[in-house]
Design a protein around this motif. Structure first.
Motif, PDB file in Angstrom:
ATOM      1  N   THR A   1       1.002  -0.766  -0.264  1.00 43.52           N
ATOM      2  CA  THR A   1       0.448  -0.034  -0.412  1.00 43.52           C
ATOM      3  C   THR A   1       0.761   1.347   0.314  1.00 43.52           C
ATOM      4  O   THR A   1       1.715   1.345   0.025  1.00 43.52           O
ATOM      5  CB  THR A   1      -1.339  -0.004   1.191  1.00 43.52           C
ATOM      6  N   LEU A   2       0.155   2.305  -0.484  1.00 42.97           N
ATOM      7  CA  LEU A   2       1.079   3.365  -0.537  1.00 42.97           C
ATOM      8  C   LEU A   2       1.626   3.770   1.128  1.00 42.97           C
ATOM      9  O   LEU A   2       2.659   4.406   0.773  1.00 42.97           O
ATOM     10  CB  LEU A   2       0.436   4.738  -1.025  1.00 42.97           C
ATOM     11  N   ALA A   3       1.186   4.105   2.096  1.00 40.80           N
ATOM     12  CA  ALA A   3       1.083   4.625   3.515  1.00 40.80           C
ATOM     13  C   ALA A   3       2.183   3.519   3.643  1.00 40.80           C
ATOM     14  O   ALA A   3       3.084   4.123   4.529  1.00 40.80           O
ATOM     15  CB  ALA A   3       0.134   3.773   4.287  1.00 40.80           C
ATOM     16  N   SER A   4       2.465   1.541   3.136  1.00 45.60           N
ATOM     17  CA  SER A   4       3.659   1.590   4.228  1.00 45.60           C
ATOM     18  C   SER A   4       5.173   1.734   2.519  1.00 45.60           C
ATOM     19  O   SER A   4       6.180   1.488   3.203  1.00 45.60           O
ATOM     20  CB  SER A   4       3.840  -0.671   3.812  1.00 45.60           C
ATOM     21  N   LYS A   5       4.758   2.540   1.967  1.00 41.90           N
ATOM     22  CA  LYS A   5       5.813   3.313   0.897  1.00 41.90           C
ATOM     23  C   LYS A   5       6.520   4.348   1.751  1.00 41.90           C
ATOM     24  O   LYS A   5       7.682   5.365   1.018  1.00 41.90           O
ATOM     25  CB  LYS A   5       6.027   3.016   0.042  1.00 41.90           C
ATOM     26  N   ASN A   6       5.988   4.602   2.520  1.00 43.24           N
ATOM     27  CA  ASN A   6       6.113   5.864   3.480  1.00 43.24           C
ATOM     28  C   ASN A   6       6.619   7.226   1.968  1.00 43.24           C
ATOM     29  O   ASN A   6       7.494   7.865   2.541  1.00 43.24           O
ATOM     30  CB  ASN A   6       7.867   6.094   4.547  1.00 43.24           C
ATOM     31  N   PRO A   7       5.647   7.983   1.467  1.00 49.14           N
ATOM     32  CA  PRO A   7       5.602   9.348   1.105  1.00 49.14           C
ATOM     33  C   PRO A   7       6.039  10.074   1.873  1.00 49.14           C
ATOM     34  O   PRO A   7       5.788  10.351   2.577  1.00 49.14           O
ATOM     35  CB  PRO A   7       4.089   8.946   0.742  1.00 49.14           C
ATOM     36  N   GLU A   8       6.646  10.956   0.804  1.00 46.32           N
ATOM     37  CA  GLU A   8       7.169  12.391   1.782  1.00 46.32           C
ATOM     38  C   GLU A   8       7.464  13.534   0.417  1.00 46.32           C
ATOM     39  O   GLU A   8       7.047  13.268  -0.969  1.00 46.32           O
ATOM     40  CB  GLU A   8       8.891  11.944   1.834  1.00 46.32           C
ATOM     41  N   ILE A   9       6.965  14.812   0.691  1.00 46.77           N
ATOM     42  CA  ILE A   9       7.050  15.875  -0.170  1.00 46.77           C
ATOM     43  C   ILE A   9       8.406  16.773   0.209  1.00 46.77           C
ATOM     44  O   ILE A   9       8.225  16.857   1.811  1.00 46.77           O
ATOM     45  CB  ILE A   9       5.542  16.828   0.869  1.00 46.77           C
ATOM     46  N   ARG A  10       8.586  17.208  -0.804  1.00 42.22           N
ATOM     47  CA  ARG A  10       9.672  18.243  -0.255  1.00 42.22           C
ATOM     48  C   ARG A  10      10.028  19.212  -1.445  1.00 42.22           C
ATOM     49  O   ARG A  10       9.426  18.966  -2.593  1.00 42.22           O
ATOM     50  CB  ARG A  10      11.542  17.208  -0.548  1.00 42.22           C
ATOM     51  N   VAL A  11      10.223  20.925  -0.716  1.00 40.25           N
ATOM     52  CA  VAL A  11       9.558  21.501  -0.976  1.00 40.25           C
ATOM     53  C   VAL A  11      11.357  22.337  -0.568  1.00 40.25           C
ATOM     54  O   VAL A  11      11.538  22.603   0.281  1.00 40.25           O
ATOM     55  CB  VAL A  11       8.534  22.975  -0.211  1.00 40.25           C
ATOM     56  N   TYR A 128      11.822  24.559  -5.644  1.00 41.13           N
ATOM     57  CA  TYR A 128      11.230  23.176  -6.864  1.00 41.13           C
ATOM     58  C   TYR A 128      10.290  22.311  -5.186  1.00 41.13           C
ATOM     59  O   TYR A 128       9.719  22.934  -4.321  1.00 41.13           O
ATOM     60  CB  TYR A 128      12.639  22.262  -5.978  1.00 41.13           C
ATOM     61  N   MET A 129       9.420  21.162  -5.924  1.00 37.68           N
ATOM     62  CA  MET A 129       8.729  20.693  -5.093  1.00 37.68           C
ATOM     63  C   MET A 129       8.422  19.577  -5.647  1.00 37.68           C
ATOM     64  O   MET A 129       7.971  19.068  -6.756  1.00 37.68           O
ATOM     65  CB  MET A 129       7.346  21.062  -4.897  1.00 37.68           C
ATOM     66  N   PHE A 130       8.934  18.150  -4.370  1.00 39.51           N
ATOM     67  CA  PHE A 130       8.466  16.683  -5.310  1.00 39.51           C
ATOM     68  C   PHE A 130       8.301  15.888  -4.381  1.00 39.51           C
ATOM     69  O   PHE A 130       8.030  16.171  -3.045  1.00 39.51           O
ATOM     70  CB  PHE A 130       9.749  16.334  -6.151  1.00 39.51           C
ATOM     71  N   SER A 131       7.531  14.396  -4.677  1.00 37.66           N
ATOM     72  CA  SER A 131       7.027  13.766  -3.713  1.00 37.66           C
ATOM     73  C   SER A 131       8.710  12.427  -4.260  1.00 37.66           C
ATOM     74  O   SER A 131       8.488  12.555  -5.496  1.00 37.66           O
ATOM     75  CB  SER A 131       5.604  13.294  -3.987  1.00 37.66           C
ATOM     76  N   ARG A 132       8.277  11.725  -3.223  1.00 34.28           N
ATOM     77  CA  ARG A 132       8.978  10.388  -3.600  1.00 34.28           C
ATOM     78  C   ARG A 132       8.523   9.507  -2.538  1.00 34.28           C
ATOM     79  O   ARG A 132       7.771   9.980  -1.452  1.00 34.28           O
ATOM     80  CB  ARG A 132      10.687  10.576  -3.656  1.00 34.28           C
ATOM     81  N   GLN A 133       8.910   8.230  -2.535  1.00 31.68           N
ATOM     82  CA  GLN A 133       8.322   6.831  -2.032  1.00 31.68           C
ATOM     83  C   GLN A 133       9.332   6.012  -2.348  1.00 31.68           C
ATOM     84  O   GLN A 133      10.136   5.720  -2.665  1.00 31.68           O
ATOM     85  CB  GLN A 133       6.930   6.674  -2.376  1.00 31.68           C
ATOM     86  N   THR A 134       9.219   4.618  -0.824  1.00 33.72           N
ATOM     87  CA  THR A 134      10.403   3.991  -0.669  1.00 33.72           C
ATOM     88  C   THR A 134       9.729   2.445  -2.341  1.00 33.72           C
ATOM     89  O   THR A 134       8.184   2.555  -1.965  1.00 33.72           O
ATOM     90  CB  THR A 134      10.098   2.692   0.316  1.00 33.72           C
ATOM     91  N   ARG A 135      10.174   2.452  -2.956  1.00 32.55           N
ATOM     92  CA  ARG A 135      10.376   1.635  -4.169  1.00 32.55           C
ATOM     93  C   ARG A 135       9.580  -0.073  -3.784  1.00 32.55           C
ATOM     94  O   ARG A 135      10.644  -0.860  -2.792  1.00 32.55           O
ATOM     95  CB  ARG A 135      10.711   1.726  -5.138  1.00 32.55           C
TER      96      ARG A 135
END
Length: 135
Positions: A1-11, A128-135
């Motif tokens: 699930t998305l929650a298990s991938k620890n999404p983050e937003i960086r700005v 900048y603004m981007f998001s990333r998550q664990t694959r």
């Protein structure tokens, strides 16, 4: 699930000037309005340059906030909002951990937003603004 991938937003952002401004927002949100959105995870800057950067999590128009104790001013700031396990947001500003938010975490589709309501000069600029998550 998305929650298990620890999404983050960086700005990386700054206030353009310190005129008479309304709130400023940068992060992810549901439907954008003239005020705070019903759902979102974002940083909010206040009405004058002397107010702090606030981390916000809003779900169904109910919000939880974290005062980062960092003055918005007109200098550049970096921010990270990291969602862990779907129920905790860790907040970072200028490379320092500022705490967590664990209530009112939205679970709707959201979009990147950089916004600022203005009654005079001012506004918000994003480098900048981007998001990333664990694959």
């Amino acid at each position: 699930t998305l929650a298990s991938k620890n999404p983050e937003i960086r700005v990386r952002f700054r206030q353009i000037s310190t005129g008479t401004n309304l709130n400023k927002w940068i992060g992810v949100m549901g439907t954008v309005t003239n005020g705070d959105p019903a759902n979102g995870i974002y940083f909010r800057g206040g009405i004058t340059a002397n107010l702090n950067i606030i981390a916000v999590s809003r779900s169904a128009s109910t919000e939880s906030t974290l005062d980062t104790a960092v003055v918005l001013g007109t200098g550049w700031h970096t921010g990270r909002l990291v969602l862990s396990g779907g129920n905790t947001i860790t907040v970072w500003v200028d490379g320092a951990s500022k705490g967590t938010i664990s209530t009112n975490i939205p679970s709707v589709v959201m979009f990147y937003v950089v916004a600022g309501g203005l009654t005079g000069s001012g506004g918000l600029r994003a480098d900048y603004m981007f998001s990333r998550q664990t694959r």
